[in-house]
Design an enzyme around this catalytic site. Structure first.
Site, short mmCIF file in Angstrom:
data_model
loop_
_atom_site.label_atom_id
_atom_site.label_comp_id
_atom_site.label_asym_id
_atom_site.label_seq_id
_atom_site.Cartn_x
_atom_site.Cartn_y
_atom_site.Cartn_z
N ASP A 32 0.86 -1.18 0.00
CA ASP A 32 0.00 0.00 0.00
C ASP A 32 0.90 1.23 0.00
O ASP A 32 1.86 1.30 0.76
CB ASP A 32 -0.88 -0.01 1.25
CG ASP A 32 -2.04 0.97 1.19
OD1 ASP A 32 -1.80 2.15 0.85
OD2 ASP A 32 -3.17 0.57 1.47
N CYS A 72 -6.98 3.72 -1.82
CA CYS A 72 -6.88 2.28 -1.54
C CYS A 72 -7.96 1.43 -2.21
O CYS A 72 -7.68 0.59 -3.07
CB CYS A 72 -6.92 2.04 -0.04
SG CYS A 72 -5.64 2.93 0.88
N LYS A 120 -4.19 -7.72 3.50
CA LYS A 120 -5.09 -6.64 3.12
C LYS A 120 -5.70 -6.88 1.74
O LYS A 120 -4.98 -6.96 0.74
CB LYS A 120 -4.33 -5.31 3.12
CG LYS A 120 -5.21 -4.08 2.90
CD LYS A 120 -4.45 -2.80 3.15
CE LYS A 120 -5.38 -1.60 3.08
NZ LYS A 120 -4.70 -0.33 3.41
N HIS A 243 -2.89 24.95 -8.53
CA HIS A 243 -4.16 24.62 -9.16
C HIS A 243 -5.22 24.55 -8.05
O HIS A 243 -4.94 24.10 -6.94
CB HIS A 243 -4.04 23.27 -9.87
CG HIS A 243 -5.24 22.89 -10.67
ND1 HIS A 243 -6.33 22.25 -10.10
CD2 HIS A 243 -5.54 23.04 -11.99
CE1 HIS A 243 -7.23 22.03 -11.04
NE2 HIS A 243 -6.79 22.49 -12.19
N ASP A 305 -1.14 -0.39 -4.52
CA ASP A 305 -2.41 0.21 -4.94
C ASP A 305 -2.25 1.66 -5.38
O ASP A 305 -3.00 2.15 -6.22
CB ASP A 305 -3.46 0.09 -3.83
CG ASP A 305 -3.02 0.69 -2.50
OD1 ASP A 305 -1.86 1.10 -2.38
OD2 ASP A 305 -3.85 0.73 -1.58
N HIS A 306 -1.28 2.35 -4.84
CA HIS A 306 -0.99 3.75 -5.21
C HIS A 306 0.35 4.09 -4.56
O HIS A 306 0.99 3.24 -3.96
CB HIS A 306 -2.09 4.71 -4.72
CG HIS A 306 -2.44 4.55 -3.28
ND1 HIS A 306 -1.62 4.97 -2.25
CD2 HIS A 306 -3.51 3.97 -2.67
CE1 HIS A 306 -2.17 4.68 -1.09
NE2 HIS A 306 -3.31 4.06 -1.31
#
Length: 520
Positions: A32, A72, A120, A243, A305-306
């Site tokens: 993760d 997630c 997980k 931004h 996941d990221h």
């Protein structure tokens, strides 16, 4: 350095046993919040990751692999289903796949594989905190409230403390035991999924049970794996130059205040140390495969996941299309995978589903968003396989961003558009010329934006998706509010944003009521 290489070679390369299985075993280890840029130079110079480097040297490395949603649950929903987020309607950490959704693991099991998952998973609906979902539902409400604890570091133990993240080590131990005692005795091929939580930041206990994960925790043992002189302090735009969605994210993540260079460098160093601990867990699983004679017959895939911004762009956590958040690791080794191979073509997590089915010789079901990567990692073109299109789609609809966002990565360009494509300005980054993504060149290359937007709209009708999410958020919030009855005011005041909320609770409640009146 020579000693380390010799040890790795001894631990991982000594495999004199073969396998009697007809099809390769498949082991997928998913962490993760692991920044994919650490798996290749220059990122891998900042922290020692010997087992990731081993897979990179003996297998294939994807240089441009991305999440399909930088948070997630929606990200994992895309990986397990093989479908883009707007197709599964996995809008946030609470709204993802149904519990009976068909995954690639289900297909492997039906085809004769012995399957096992541990650790997980986090891809079905109904999980994560109330704060997390309420913040996602109310992101269109015109107020700014800090939703996270300020990122901090926490050094524990001493130079002999290797097991900081106990829960993940327990999962790793269970995976090792399963390989040694179950996998080694199986007559058929097996598929094992191992899910870890590291290097996700830990909850900040001092902020109470509703707190998010804002503590970067490690021990001196892992911090010694980090080359501190290589830890950079990223450049930031001025707050007024950011931004509008990035500013909202920075503020709600409690990162708009002052940080010293030492604070920023320490947060990044601790994050890298947490990555080193994750790498060691990967090493334990790989060593178990070697010890049982299974390594040569097993395809090992490592991904996440990221990523984590780790104070790039004045943010930590994810929920952003910047590289630190959206770029994930993807490495493969084993039968059919060319050694020392690097692939620059952009790929994403939805490609894992068709890839593992391809490995197992299982027919591909219809409706998948991804493409098998086997022809890329083997170096051999498969005439029967549909070639990878060479672009990546990622989207985000959750908390800490006040508009739905859509990212198309193709060639040197990263194009990001928001909401309906009109009310929020787009971003365009040339990653070849601007690795730090500090120069939004959308206004300088309007024709590029137009061309990329046309491509994006062939993949997803994003204004319609944004509107669907907008309606969903209001409906879900209203149902939640009504379910609380008289307890609503106290409950909403004590969520993760409680520090800011309680300064003017009546005003914030009134603004929400005005927002709800707009509900169709």
């Amino acid at each position: 350095m020579l000693v380390v290489r010799v040890l790795i070679a001894f631990v991982l390369l000594k495999n004199t046993h073969g396998t009697s299985r007809d099809r390769p075993n498949i082991v997928v280890l998913m962490s993760d919040a692991f920044d994919g840029r650490l798996t290749f130079s220059p990122g891998n110079k900042v922290v020692r990751l010997p087992y990731i480097n081993y897979i990179r040297e003996t297998g294939a490395l994807f240089l441009n692999s991305y999440t399909n949603s930088p948070i997630c649950c929606p990200s994992r929903a895309a990986m397990w289903s093989g479908r883009f987020v707007h197709l599964t309607q996995a809008w946030n950490n609470y709204k993802c796949l149904d519990s009976n959704a068909t995954t690639w693991m289900d297909h492997l099991g039906k085809s004769g594989y012995h399957t096992h998952s541990m650790g997980k998973l986090d891809y079905t609906s109904g999980h994560h905190s109330v704060s997390n979902r309420v913040e996602a539902w109310t992101r269109d409400v015109p107020f700014l409230l800090r939703q996270e604890g300020r990122p901090v570091t926490d050094l524990v133990g001493d130079t002999s403390t290797k097991r900081v993240m106990t829960k993940d080590w327990n999962v790793t131990d269970a995976a090792v035991q399963w390989i040694r005692h179950t996998a080694a005795s199986l007559a058929q091929s097996f598929a094992l999924y191992v899910g870890l939580n590291l290097p996700h930041p830990y909850p900040t206990d001092s902020l109470g049970p509703a707190a998010g994960g804002s503590t970067f925790r490690t021990s001196p043992y892992w911090l010694n794996k980090v080359s501190y002189d290589q830890v950079s302090v990223p450049k930031w735009l001025r707050l007024e130059d950011m931004h509008p969605v990035d500013y909202y994210s920075t503020f709600t993540k409690n990162c708009s205040g002052h940080f010293t260079e030492e604070e920023v460098r320490n947060i990044r160093a601790f994050y890298y140390a947490m990555c080193a601990e994750t790498d060691s867990m990967l090493g334990e699983v790989t060593a178990a495969l070697r010890d049982t004679g299974l390594l040569n017959g097993t395809v090992v895939l490592f991904t996440s996941d990221h990523g984590d911004l780790a104070m790039e762009h004045r943010q930590f956590y994810k929920m952003s299309m910047f590289e630190g958040s959206s770029h994930v690791p993807l490495l493969m080794m084993g039968p059919g995978v060319k050694a020392g191979f690097e692939i620059s073509l952009p790929v994403s997590l939805v490609d894992i589903y068709p890839t593992v089915l391809d490995l197992a010789g299982v027919p591909q079901p219809g409706g998948l968003s991804g493409h098998s990567l086997m022809s890329l990692v083997s170096g051999v073109s498969a005439q029967s396989a549909e070639p990878h299109p060479g672009w990546v789609l990622s989207e985000y609809h959750g908390c800490n961003a006040n508009a739905s966002m859509y990212m198309l990565r193709i060639g040197e360009w990263k194009y990001i558009t928001y909401a309906d494509g009109l009310t929020v300005p787009p971003q365009l980054f040339n990653l070849s010329a601007d690795e730090s993504e500090l120069r939004n060149v959308a206004s300088h290359f309007p024709h590029v934006c137009q061309d990329l937007d046309k491509v994006l709209r062939t993949l997803v009708d994003y204004p319609s998706v944004s509107e669907a999410v907008h309606r969903y958020n209001k409906q879900q919030f209203l149902e939640w509010k009504q379910s609380l009855g008289d307890g609503y005011s106290q409950t909403i005041a004590n969520l993760r944003w409680h520090v800011d909320w309680q300064k003017d609770a009546q005003t914030y409640e009134r603004v929400i009521e005005e927002w709800l009146l707009e509900l169709d």
